[in-house]
Write an enzyme that holds these catalytic residues in place. Sequence first.
Site, PDB file in Angstrom:
ATOM      1  N   HIS A   1       6.591  -7.668  -1.662  1.00  0.00           N
ATOM      2  CA  HIS A   1       5.474  -8.104  -2.513  1.00  0.00           C
ATOM      3  C   HIS A   1       5.049  -7.042  -3.520  1.00  0.00           C
ATOM      4  O   HIS A   1       3.921  -7.071  -4.012  1.00  0.00           O
ATOM      5  CB  HIS A   1       4.273  -8.519  -1.642  1.00  0.00           C
ATOM      6  CG  HIS A   1       4.540  -9.733  -0.793  1.00  0.00           C
ATOM      7  ND1 HIS A   1       3.706 -10.158   0.226  1.00  0.00           N
ATOM      8  CD2 HIS A   1       5.564 -10.627  -0.814  1.00  0.00           C
ATOM      9  CE1 HIS A   1       4.204 -11.249   0.780  1.00  0.00           C
ATOM     10  NE2 HIS A   1       5.332 -11.551   0.177  1.00  0.00           N
TER      11      HIS A   1
ATOM     12  N   ASP B   1       0.790  -1.242   0.000  1.00  0.00           N
ATOM     13  CA  ASP B   1       0.000   0.000   0.000  1.00  0.00           C
ATOM     14  C   ASP B   1       0.819   1.287   0.000  1.00  0.00           C
ATOM     15  O   ASP B   1       0.255   2.378  -0.142  1.00  0.00           O
ATOM     16  CB  ASP B   1      -0.979  -0.011   1.188  1.00  0.00           C
ATOM     17  CG  ASP B   1      -0.288  -0.245   2.536  1.00  0.00           C
ATOM     18  OD1 ASP B   1       0.875   0.164   2.698  1.00  0.00           O
ATOM     19  OD2 ASP B   1      -0.928  -0.831   3.437  1.00  0.00           O
TER      20      ASP B   1
HETATM   21  P1  OAD Z   1      -2.495 -11.366   7.301  1.00  0.00           P
HETATM   22  O1  OAD Z   1      -3.874 -10.887   7.021  1.00  0.00           O
HETATM   23  O2  OAD Z   1      -2.197 -12.796   7.038  1.00  0.00           O
HETATM   24  O3  OAD Z   1      -2.165 -11.103   8.829  1.00  0.00           O
HETATM   25  C1  OAD Z   1      -2.432  -9.880   9.439  1.00  0.00           C
HETATM   26  C2  OAD Z   1      -1.954  -9.975  10.848  1.00  0.00           C
HETATM   27  O4  OAD Z   1      -2.110  -8.699  11.454  1.00  0.00           O
HETATM   28  C3  OAD Z   1      -2.743 -10.966  11.708  1.00  0.00           C
HETATM   29  O5  OAD Z   1      -1.835 -11.813  12.401  1.00  0.00           O
HETATM   30  C4  OAD Z   1      -3.513 -10.071  12.685  1.00  0.00           C
HETATM   31  O6  OAD Z   1      -3.676 -10.656  13.969  1.00  0.00           O
HETATM   32  C5  OAD Z   1      -2.601  -8.878  12.765  1.00  0.00           C
HETATM   33  N1  OAD Z   1      -3.259  -7.617  13.119  1.00  0.00           N
HETATM   34  C6  OAD Z   1      -4.539  -7.216  12.878  1.00  0.00           C
HETATM   35  N2  OAD Z   1      -4.720  -5.977  13.320  1.00  0.00           N
HETATM   36  C7  OAD Z   1      -3.545  -5.567  13.864  1.00  0.00           C
HETATM   37  C8  OAD Z   1      -3.093  -4.371  14.486  1.00  0.00           C
HETATM   38  N3  OAD Z   1      -3.898  -3.320  14.655  1.00  0.00           N
HETATM   39  N4  OAD Z   1      -1.798  -4.310  14.910  1.00  0.00           N
HETATM   40  C9  OAD Z   1      -0.963  -5.366  14.746  1.00  0.00           C
HETATM   41  N5  OAD Z   1      -1.345  -6.507  14.172  1.00  0.00           N
HETATM   42  C10 OAD Z   1      -2.606  -6.618  13.734  1.00  0.00           C
HETATM   43  O7  OAD Z   1      -1.477 -10.395   6.540  1.00  0.00           O
HETATM   44  P2  OAD Z   1       0.056 -10.639   6.182  1.00  0.00           P
HETATM   45  O8  OAD Z   1       0.757 -11.437   7.215  1.00  0.00           O
HETATM   46  O9  OAD Z   1       0.607  -9.313   5.816  1.00  0.00           O
HETATM   47  O10 OAD Z   1      -0.102 -11.426  -0.233  1.00  0.00           O
HETATM   48  O11 OAD Z   1      -0.092 -11.514   4.874  1.00  0.00           O
HETATM   49  C11 OAD Z   1       1.045 -11.793   4.104  1.00  0.00           C
HETATM   50  C12 OAD Z   1       0.686 -11.868   2.640  1.00  0.00           C
HETATM   51  O12 OAD Z   1      -0.432 -12.722   2.473  1.00  0.00           O
HETATM   52  C13 OAD Z   1       0.251 -10.541   2.037  1.00  0.00           C
HETATM   53  O13 OAD Z   1       1.327  -9.804   1.545  1.00  0.00           O
HETATM   54  C14 OAD Z   1      -0.734 -10.938   0.963  1.00  0.00           C
HETATM   55  C15 OAD Z   1      -1.454 -12.066   1.710  1.00  0.00           C
HETATM   56  O14 OAD Z   1      -2.106 -12.977   0.986  1.00  0.00           O
HETATM   57  C16 OAD Z   1      -0.748 -11.218  -1.423  1.00  0.00           C
HETATM   58  O15 OAD Z   1      -1.716 -10.513  -1.560  1.00  0.00           O
HETATM   59  C17 OAD Z   1      -0.187 -11.883  -2.602  1.00  0.00           C
END
Ligand code: OAD
Length: 299
Positions: free
Chosen positions: A170, A155
């Site tokens: 990514h 983003d």
């Molecule tokens: P996820 O959606 O898998 O995980 C988001 C994490 O953020 C979760 O563990 C939540 O508990 C946590 N979370 C939510 N709100 C929060 C807050 N306010 N503060 C801190 N943590 C919070 O997202 P990613 O791990 O980024 O790829 O996912 C990795 C990749 O998978 C992304 O880049 C994307 C996705 O599919 C593609 O789109 C190709």
Amino acid sequence: MAQCQARKHDAKAELNRRSQVCETLAGTGVRVAKMEIIVVVGFLKKRNNPAMTIPAELVQRLATAKSVTVLTGAGVSAESGVPTFRDAQTGLWEKYSPEELATPRAFRRNPRLVWEWYDWRRKLVAGAKPNPAHFALVEMEGLFLRFHLITQNVDGLHQRAGSRHVIELHGNITRTKCSEEGTIVSSWKDTGDVPPKCPACGGLLRPDVVWFEEPMPEEEMQEAMTASTHCDFFFSIGTSTVVYPAAALPSEAWRSGATVVEINPQPTPLTPQAHFALAGAAGVVLPELVRAIRASRRF
Ligand code: OAD
């Protein structure tokens, strides 16, 4: 008790599996590393979020840290109103499946659907503003001799907050590239085609992001690996640590002797391995952490 033992067992299996992923990465080079999802059932459960205080020991140890590396995920942008991928109910993959929208096959099958989904997200991101977590990371950059910020987010909110050097694993949703030639395209004629066509070769345009099953960007992955294996502290913030190879970076840091800190309101596969797991929202915990580090340096 039984549940506790089961979780420990899962954690051990996960650590072994991660070591294998890391060895594969080290043995074959990051060039061949493709993005894959590995979900460890049992970790992605709710936990209580008591009011967060930063452990004194963590602040003390950070006072002498020279090199800090941070990996961020969708959770860091959650407080900016950008939905995460895997949070129950609000997560993007609750509503849409990655296979239908975030793979090269999906684009070949239905390029219009994929373009329109990314266009919707692009508009959402354009209207979002960086939140206190992004700004705290900008401040952290100035607090340590060496600071690396690696993100899985597409983003651009870290850059808009003011972070100077961001390693984007990514890609970035605000950029567009030709699906045939891979070249970045910044303008094209509006002919009504969806997706629009490349002005140079007529190929379909697509977002400049890394989809599942696609190779990781070589240079960024190498830089992220080096930053993770040469730091005193490694922070994993707002990521579910289930999408590889990014999810292998905390383990790489851990194996290289870094103190690993996780900031996430929910437990993840990394939680049992982390030296410190701060269960709270990044927009709350990070500003508190920065305040605590600054206060410790005044004495
Ligand atoms: P996820 O959606 O898998 O995980 C988001 C994490 O953020 C979760 O563990 C939540 O508990 C946590 N979370 C939510 N709100 C929060 C807050 N306010 N503060 C801190 N943590 C919070 O997202 P990613 O791990 O980024 O790829 O996912 C990795 C990749 O998978 C992304 O880049 C994307 C996705 O599919 C593609 O789109 C190709």
